[in-house]
Design a protein around this motif. Structure first.
Motif, mmCIF file in Angstrom:
data_model
loop_
_atom_site.group_PDB
_atom_site.id
_atom_site.type_symbol
_atom_site.label_atom_id
_atom_site.label_comp_id
_atom_site.label_asym_id
_atom_site.label_seq_id
_atom_site.Cartn_x
_atom_site.Cartn_y
_atom_site.Cartn_z
ATOM 1 N N GLN A 522 0.825 -1.207 0.000
ATOM 2 C CA GLN A 522 0.000 0.000 0.000
ATOM 3 C C GLN A 522 0.861 1.259 0.000
ATOM 4 O OE1 GLN A 522 -3.352 -0.106 -0.296
ATOM 5 N NE2 GLN A 522 -3.109 -2.329 -0.442
ATOM 6 N N LYS A 523 2.025 1.162 0.625
ATOM 7 C CA LYS A 523 2.891 2.335 0.769
ATOM 8 C C LYS A 523 3.734 2.595 -0.476
ATOM 9 C CE LYS A 523 6.519 4.220 3.752
ATOM 10 N NZ LYS A 523 7.517 3.912 4.796
ATOM 11 N N LEU A 524 3.956 1.563 -1.293
ATOM 12 C CA LEU A 524 4.904 1.686 -2.400
ATOM 13 C C LEU A 524 4.577 2.811 -3.381
ATOM 14 C CD1 LEU A 524 6.751 -1.087 -4.273
ATOM 15 C CD2 LEU A 524 5.534 0.617 -5.608
ATOM 16 N N PRO A 525 3.335 2.925 -3.894
ATOM 17 C CA PRO A 525 3.079 4.005 -4.854
ATOM 18 C C PRO A 525 3.357 5.398 -4.286
ATOM 19 C CG PRO A 525 1.320 2.372 -4.938
ATOM 20 C CD PRO A 525 2.159 2.048 -3.750
ATOM 21 N N SER A 526 2.967 5.644 -3.030
ATOM 22 C CA SER A 526 3.199 6.966 -2.446
ATOM 23 C C SER A 526 4.683 7.196 -2.185
ATOM 24 C CB SER A 526 2.413 7.123 -1.140
ATOM 25 O OG SER A 526 2.776 6.122 -0.212
ATOM 26 N N ASP A 527 5.395 6.125 -1.814
ATOM 27 C CA ASP A 527 6.836 6.228 -1.609
ATOM 28 C C ASP A 527 7.529 6.562 -2.925
ATOM 29 O OD1 ASP A 527 9.263 6.121 -0.333
ATOM 30 O OD2 ASP A 527 9.485 3.962 -0.531
ATOM 31 N N LEU A 528 7.067 5.911 -3.977
ATOM 32 C CA LEU A 528 7.615 6.167 -5.311
ATOM 33 C C LEU A 528 7.286 7.590 -5.761
ATOM 34 C CD1 LEU A 528 9.182 4.834 -7.599
ATOM 35 C CD2 LEU A 528 7.026 3.992 -8.524
ATOM 36 N N LEU A 529 6.107 8.070 -5.387
ATOM 37 C CA LEU A 529 5.709 9.433 -5.745
ATOM 38 C C LEU A 529 6.645 10.452 -5.097
ATOM 39 C CD1 LEU A 529 3.636 11.152 -7.267
ATOM 40 C CD2 LEU A 529 2.274 11.207 -5.173
ATOM 41 N N ALA A 530 7.077 10.202 -3.876
ATOM 42 C CA ALA A 530 8.026 11.100 -3.205
ATOM 43 C C ALA A 530 9.351 11.136 -3.967
ATOM 44 C CB ALA A 530 8.253 10.637 -1.766
ATOM 45 N N PHE A 531 9.730 9.987 -4.519
ATOM 46 C CA PHE A 531 10.949 9.924 -5.332
ATOM 47 C C PHE A 531 10.790 10.784 -6.583
ATOM 48 C CE2 PHE A 531 13.491 7.630 -8.622
ATOM 49 C CZ PHE A 531 14.752 7.848 -8.083
#
Length: 699
Positions: A522-531
Motif C-alpha cells: 500500500q505504501k509503495l506508490p506513495s513512496d515512489l511518488l516522493a521519489f
C-alpha cells in the motif's frame, strides 16, 4: 614571481585517463602548495599520450615565517608534563614560556616560531610524494633500474622527470629529487618518430615552444581544434561533410601528439548496412570519423583518420593500412546484419525465457510480458493505439539477441527499428522499438509518437516499480540500475508531451503485475511518488524554477498528475515574483506562525468557521468577506486547471490581510474574540491551500 615547470615523461598514457590525470596533477600540487603557505597566482596542466605537464606561476620564493602558540600544562604541574611541554615547543626552560590566566587555572603558553623555507626545498619535498601516490585508476610496476627492482607504481613506465623553478628574469633551478632512480632535470623529448632527440628546457614558455618545434602539440584543446578544423576542411574540399563526434574527438586527440588528418575509403557495397552500424564499426575499431553526403544526409564510402606522423609518401601507406583493417570489419558487420534479417524478431523471444533480468524479478521474458500489459493500459491515456502499443512492447527488446547488437551494444533499439521495418511492421511499432529507451539523458530527444510514448513509459515504470518492490532503491551517489534517470525520463515524457496521467494508478497497476510483492504494497506508490517529487525538483531547478515551490504543491497531498504539478509550480512562481505574491506570502506566513505558537500554547487547533457575530472591527469583516470570495473563485479556477486565474484570485487577499495585521490585535483579552480571530487566521491558511501550502515556501 617564480614559476614551476613539471613534466612526467612516460610511455603512452591511455587516452581515457589523460584529462583526469592532468586535472589530478594540478589539484594535488596546488593543494599542497597552499597547505604549505605558498599561495600561487595560476596553474594549468596538460596531457599528451607520453607526458603530463604542469605550470604553476606566481609562487612566492619563500614560505612565510610561522608563529603559533601552544598551550601547556597548568602552573605547578608534575615535572614529566613540564618536560614534555618544553620538548614539544623547543623551549629551553619555563622562563621562555608565558603564563595565561584561565577560569580553570594558570597555564603555560609556548610561542613556537617556525622559519619559512625556500619554496624550491618545499617543492623537492612534496613533488616526489605526489608522484609516488598519484591516483591512477590502473597502474603497473615494471623492470629493474640499475640492477634494482622498480618500486614505483605508474600507469606506464616513467622515463624522465623535468622539474624547474625560478623567476622569469633568471635561469631557473632544477628542483632536485628522485623517484625510483629517476633523477629530475631539464631534459625532455619530442615526437617519438619525427623528433626523438633530447631537448633542454628552462621554463614553461620555451618548453611549449621547443616541443612544438619537435612536433608535439602540448595543449589537448589545440590538438582537438587542429583535428576538427582539418577534418572539416578536407571533407568539404571533396564535396562531403564530416559527421561530428565530440566523444571520438576527445579520444583521438589523446592518441596523437602531432595530428595529421587524412581520408580513406571503403567499398560502396558496404553502404547497404545501416549508417549507424557503419559508424559504430569504423569508430570502435579504428577511431575514425565517418563522412556523409550533405545533399542526401546519408553516409558515403569515405572515412577520416588522424595519424601521428607526417608521412613522406603523403600518408598513402597509413591510409592503406587503415583501409585494410576497416574492410574486414565492415564485411563482418554486413554478415551480421544480413544474418539477423533472416530471423524475425518474435522468433527470437523464446530465448528470453532462459535469460534472467534480475534474480528477484524473474526472466527477461516475464518482464516483456509485464511491459506489454502495462503499455496496453497506458496506451488509451496517451492517445496510442492499444494493439500497436502491445505489439511494439512485445518486440521492443528482441534486437538484444541479434548479432549486430551483440557486437555493437550502442545500437540497441535502433536495430530493432530497422529489423521491424524489414519484416513489415507498422512504422509506429518500428519507431517504438528504438524510442522506448528514450530519453536517456537531459539532452536526449523525447519521443512524441503515442505508441513510442506508451512503451517508453511502460518500460521505465516497470523498472522503477520492480526495483522499489524488492527494495533496491538509489542510495546517495549509488544508482546501479539508473533509476533516477528512469524517473527523469518519465517526467520529461509526461511534461513535454503534455500528458494527463495518474502516477499512483499506473504504479499500482505495474505492482499488480509483479510476481514478487513488497512487505508494504500500500505504501509503495506513495513512496515512489516522493521519489518523483525529488526528481521533479531537480528537473525544474535545472530549468530555473525553485525547488521549494514543488514542495509547496506536493504538500497538498494527492498530487500525482505531473503535468498539473508543473503547471501549478510555474503559475506559483510567477505569482510570487509579483509584489502581491510576495506580500501575501509574508502575510500568510505571519498568520501561520501566530497559529503555530497559539496552537502549541493551547494544545489545540483552531479549525472550524469563525463566528461572524463576534467580528467587532471592519478589518475583520473585510478579511472574512475576501476569504469567502477568494476561496470560491480560486477553487473554481483550480477545478478548471486555470492556475493563473487562481493566483489572481489569491492576490485579492493581500489588501485585507495587510489591513487586518495593521489594525487588529489577534490575542484579544476576550477569550472568545481571541479564538474567533485565530480561526480567521486559519481561514487565510486554508484559502491559500487551494493553490499551494505557503508554509513550505522559503522567504
Amino acid at each position: 614571481m617564480p614559476e614551476l615547470l613539471l613534466e612526467l615523461f612516460s610511455e603512452e598514457i591511455p587516452a581515457r585517463m589523460q584529462a583526469k590525470a592532468a586535472d589530478d596533477l594540478r589539484r594535488l600540487v596546488t593543494d599542497k602548495l597552499v597547505a604549505e603557505g605558498l599561495v600561487y597566482e595560476g596553474a594549468k596542466a596538460f596531457a599528451t599520450p607520453r607526458r603530463l605537464a604542469l605550470t604553476v606561476h606566481g609562487i612566492p620564493a619563500r614560505q612565510p615565517d610561522l608563529k603559533t602558540e601552544r598551550r601547556g600544562p597548568k602552573v605547578g604541574a608534575p615535572d614529566a608534563a613540564v618536560q614534555g611541554f618544553l620538548k614539544a615547543t623547543g623551549l629551553k626552560s619555563l622562563d621562555e614560556a608565558k603564563i595565561q590566566r584561565d577560569p580553570k587555572g594558570d597555564f603555560y603558553i609556548g610561542l613556537i616560531e617556525k622559519p619559512g623555507r625556500d619554496a624550491i626545498d618545499v617543492l623537492a619535498e612534496i613533488l616526489p610524494v605526489i608522484i609516488r601516490t598519484f591516483p591512477w585508476p590502473k597502474s603497473m610496476r615494471w623492470g629493474a633500474r640499475s640492477g634494482k627492482p622498480g618500486s614505483l607504481s605508474w600507469v606506464r613506465p616513467l622515463h624522465a622527470i623535468t622539474a624547474t623553478f625560478g623567476p622569469e628574469t633568471e635561469d631557473p633551478d632544477v628542483v632536485k629529487f628522485s623517484v625510483d632512480g629517476i633523477e629530475t632535470g631539464q631534459t625532455t623529448y619530442g615526437h617519438r618518430f619525427m623528433a626523438p632527440a633530447a631537448i633542454s628546457v628552462r621554463r614553461f614558455e620555451d618548453y611549449e615552444a621547443k616541443l612544438k618545434a619537435a612536433k608535439v602539440i602540448l595543449d589537448p584543446q589545440a590538438r582537438k581544434d587542429i583535428i576538427f578544423a582539418d577534418a572539416k576542411e578536407l571533407t568539404f574540399a571533396q564535396g562531403f561533410e564530416l559527421v561530428e563526434d565530440q566523444v571520438l574527438l576527445d579520444e583521438v586527440s589523446g592518441l596523437v601528439e602531432w595530428p595529421v588528418v587524412m581520408m580513406g575509403s571503403f567499398e560502396a557495397e558496404y553502404l547497404a548496412i545501416p549508417d549507424e552500424v557503419i559508424r559504430a564499426t569504423i569508430r570502435n575499431n579504428q577511431k575514425c570519423f565517418v563522412v556523409k553526403d550533405p545533399k542526401t544526409g546519408q553516409l558515403t564510402n569515405k572515412f577520416v583518420l588522424t595519424a601521428n606522423i607526417e608521412a613522406t609518401d603523403g600518408g598513402k601507406v597509413i591510409v592503406s593500412g587503415n583501409e585494410r583493417v576497416i574492410r574486414p570489419r565492415l564485411s563482418d558487420a554486413k554478415f551480421f546484419y544480413e544474418t539477423d534479417l533472416k530471423t524475425k524478431l518474435e522468433d527470437r523471444l523464446p530465448k528470453f525465457e532462459q535469460i534472467v533480468f534480475h534474480e528477484k524479478l524473474g526472466t527477461q521474458a516475464a518482464r516483456i510480458k509485464r511491459i506489454e500489459r502495462l503499455a496496453a493500459e497506458i496506451a488509451p491515456l496517451v492517445g496510442a493505439d492499444v494493439a500497436k502499443a502491445t505489439r511494439a512492447a512485445h518486440l521492443a527488446k528482441a534486437d538484444l539477441l541479434t548479432e549486430v547488437v551483440g557486437e555493437f551494444p550502442e545500437v540497441q533499439g535502433l536495430m530493432g527499428k530497422y529489423y521491424a521495418l524489414a519484416q513489415g511492421e507498422d512504422a509506429s511499432v518500428a519507431a517504438a522499438c528504438e524510442e522506448h529507451y528514450k530519453p536517456q539523458g537531459p539532452t536526449d530527444r523525447v519521443p512524441t509518437d503515442p505508441v513510442s510514448v506508451a512503451v517508453a513509459l511502460a518500460d521505465k515504470i516497470d523498472t522503477l516499480v520492480g526495483f522499489w518492490a524488492i527494495d533496491e532503491k538509489p542510495t546517495g551517489s549509488k544508482d546501479p540500475y539508473a533509476l533516477r534517470r528512469a524517473a527523469l525520463g518519465i517526467i520529461r515524457l509526461i511534461a513535454e508531451n503534455a500528458l494527463r496521467l495518474s502516477l499512483m494508478k499506473v504504479a499500482a497497476s505495474a505492482l499488480a503485475g509483479l510476481s514478487v510483492k513488497p512487505a508494504d504494497a500500500q505504501k509503495l506508490p506513495s513512496d515512489l511518488l516522493a521519489f518523483f517529487a525529488d526528481r521533479l525538483k531537480v528537473q525544474l531547478r535545472d530549468q530555473g524554477a525553485r525547488h521549494d515551490l514543488v514542495d509547496a504543491v506536493f504538500a497538498l497531498g494527492g498530487q500525482d498528475d505531473l503535468l498539473m504539478i508543473v503547471r501549478r509550480v510555474e503559475a506559483l512562481g510567477k505569482f510570487l515574483d509579483s509584489d502581491d505574491g510576495k506580500n501575501l506570502l509574508a502575510g500568510t506566513k505571519r498568520a501561520s506562525n501566530i497559529l503555530s505558537i497559539e496552537e502549541k500554547k493551547d494544545k489545540r487547533t483552531f479549525d472550524g468557521a469563525p463566528d461572524a457575530a463576534l467580528y467587532s472591527l471592519g478589518e475583520e469583516k473585510a478579511l472574512a468577506k475576501a476569504i469567502g470570495e477568494v476561496k470560491a473563485e480560486a477553487s473554481t479556477a483550480v477545478a478548471k486547471e486555470d492556475f493563473a486565474a487562481a493566483m489572481s484570485a489569491m492576490a485579492k487577499l493581500r489588501p485585507p490581510v495587510d489591513a487586518f495585521f495593521d489594525k487588529v490585535r489577534v490575542n484579544d483579552d476576550d477569550a472568545k474574540v481571541r479564538e474567533n480571530r485565530l480561526k480567521l487566521l486559519n481561514e487565510i491558511r486554508s484559502a491559500t491551500r487551494a493553490v499551494a501550502d505557503f508554509s513550505k515556501i522559503q522567504d
